[in-house]
Design a protein around this motif. Structure first.
Motif, PDB file in Angstrom:
ATOM      1  N   ILE A 240      53.110  32.065  39.377  1.00 55.99           N
ATOM      2  CA  ILE A 240      53.268  33.100  38.344  1.00 55.99           C
ATOM      3  C   ILE A 240      54.649  33.735  38.453  1.00 55.99           C
ATOM      4  CG2 ILE A 240      52.427  35.328  37.532  1.00 55.99           C
ATOM      5  CD1 ILE A 240      49.643  34.499  38.391  1.00 55.99           C
TER       6      ILE A 240
ATOM      7  N   VAL B 272      49.644  34.156  31.506  1.00 55.42           N
ATOM      8  CA  VAL B 272      50.107  35.447  32.033  1.00 55.42           C
ATOM      9  C   VAL B 272      51.445  35.829  31.392  1.00 55.42           C
ATOM     10  CG1 VAL B 272      50.887  36.673  34.092  1.00 55.42           C
ATOM     11  CG2 VAL B 272      48.876  35.168  34.217  1.00 55.42           C
TER      12      VAL B 272
ATOM     13  N   VAL C  49      43.480  31.057  37.106  1.00 56.54           N
ATOM     14  CA  VAL C  49      44.581  31.818  36.520  1.00 56.54           C
ATOM     15  C   VAL C  49      45.643  30.829  36.058  1.00 56.54           C
ATOM     16  CG1 VAL C  49      46.340  33.580  36.908  1.00 56.54           C
ATOM     17  CG2 VAL C  49      44.126  33.762  38.053  1.00 56.54           C
TER      18      VAL C  49
ATOM     19  N   GLN D 106      42.388  39.286  32.922  1.00 53.68           N
ATOM     20  CA  GLN D 106      42.903  37.992  32.513  1.00 53.68           C
ATOM     21  C   GLN D 106      41.871  36.889  32.699  1.00 53.68           C
ATOM     22  OE1 GLN D 106      45.736  37.559  31.097  1.00 53.68           O
ATOM     23  NE2 GLN D 106      46.101  35.343  31.114  1.00 53.68           N
TER      24      GLN D 106
ATOM     25  N   ILE E 114      45.802  42.127  35.179  1.00 54.15           N
ATOM     26  CA  ILE E 114      47.248  42.266  35.129  1.00 54.15           C
ATOM     27  C   ILE E 114      47.581  43.663  34.628  1.00 54.15           C
ATOM     28  CG2 ILE E 114      49.422  41.361  34.238  1.00 54.15           C
ATOM     29  CD1 ILE E 114      47.991  38.770  33.631  1.00 54.15           C
TER      30      ILE E 114
ATOM     31  N   LEU F 180      50.004  42.132  39.670  1.00 55.28           N
ATOM     32  CA  LEU F 180      48.820  41.284  39.653  1.00 55.28           C
ATOM     33  C   LEU F 180      47.761  41.918  40.556  1.00 55.28           C
ATOM     34  CD1 LEU F 180      50.665  37.867  40.207  1.00 55.28           C
ATOM     35  CD2 LEU F 180      50.312  39.110  38.042  1.00 55.28           C
TER      36      LEU F 180
END
Length: 258
Positions: free
Chosen positions: A227, A191, A186, A176, A161, A205
């Motif tokens: 996300i 995040v 993920v 990450q 990230i 990303l």
């Protein structure tokens, strides 16, 4: 018990012995003797071509030879350079290769692996310095170079990230998660949590496809949507999602997926 050289610590002795192990693979030269003229002349020609034309004047295996000259000063390193390129594809692949895979190549001992790792680390530092604390829009090509240098030749997936402030300046770059050859876990909550900790206003990303093909999978698209929803609920924008392949990348923004 391992032999010690006078005045060396245990750690220094182990390092020195590792170098000696590499040197043992090289043909011994008689005291006072010099390299055969054909090796000296070849090295001199490569150095001159590099001095006059830079890296562009040499193919990957010859540039690799220049690196190996200093690590293996007593032998013809051209066969080893060609073996390494044949095994890993190109110079970037050689520099990104794990130590265990490098030392499995005939003629490449621990010192070769370590020296190549030092060169790779220096290259990553240089490319990272070109993007950190700079506006992403004005350094986009440098950002892509950094992502390729860091991720293109990995054998497993990695999710990174890039955190941006309100001026779109890159303030942090963090790994990450790591995964397998075709999957990386993920978690959108993690995040967003990290973005809030860094007071980031936007994210880019980035992950790699070890297959070399950066085409987004349905799972990539779904994960990006999750996300994005979690981030935008807290006022954090997703500027892009980059998938890094061996020789090219895919931008979700450019492909209309964001």
């Amino acid at each position: 018990m391992s032999p010690h050289r006078p005045g060396l610590s245990d750690a220094q002795a182990r390092f020195s012995l590792g170098d000696e192990a590499d040197e043992a693979e090289q043909p011994a030269l008689a005291p006072g003797s010099r390299l055969p003229s054909y090796i000296r002349d070849h090295r001199a020609r490569l150095r001159q071509r590099f001095s006059e034309g830079g890296a562009a004047a040499l193919p990957d295996y010859e540039l690799l030879e220049l690196l190996l000259f200093r690590t293996l000063p007593r032998i013809d390193v051209k066969p080893l350079a060609r073996r390494l390129i044949d095994r890993f594809g190109d110079l970037a692949g050689v520099l990104a290769a794990p130590e265990a895979q490098l030392t499995a190549v005939e003629g490449a001992g621990p010192s070769v692996a370590q020296d190549l790792a030092i060169v790779a680390a220096a290259a990553r530092r240089m490319t990272r310095a070109r993007v950190m604390n700079r506006q992403v829009i004005s350094s986009w090509d440098a950002l892509l170079d950094y992502c390729h240098m860091t991720m293109a030749h990995r054998e497993t997936e990695q999710f990174r990230i890039l955190f941006l402030d309100r001026r779109n300046t890159l303030i942090a770059d963090e790994e990450q998660a790591r995964g397998t050859v075709d999957h990386v876990p993920v978690y959108p909550r993690e995040v967003v949590k990290r973005a809030l900790e860094l007071n980031a206003s936007a994210l880019i990303l980035v992950h790699n496809h070890p297959s070399g093909d950066p085409t987004p999978s349905p799972q990539d698209i779904a994960m990006t949507g999750q996300i994005r929803a979690a981030a935008e609920a807290l006022g954090i924008q997703i500027h892009d999602h980059l998938i890094i392949g061996r020789s090219r990348e895919t931008s979700f923004r450019s492909e209309g997926l964001l």
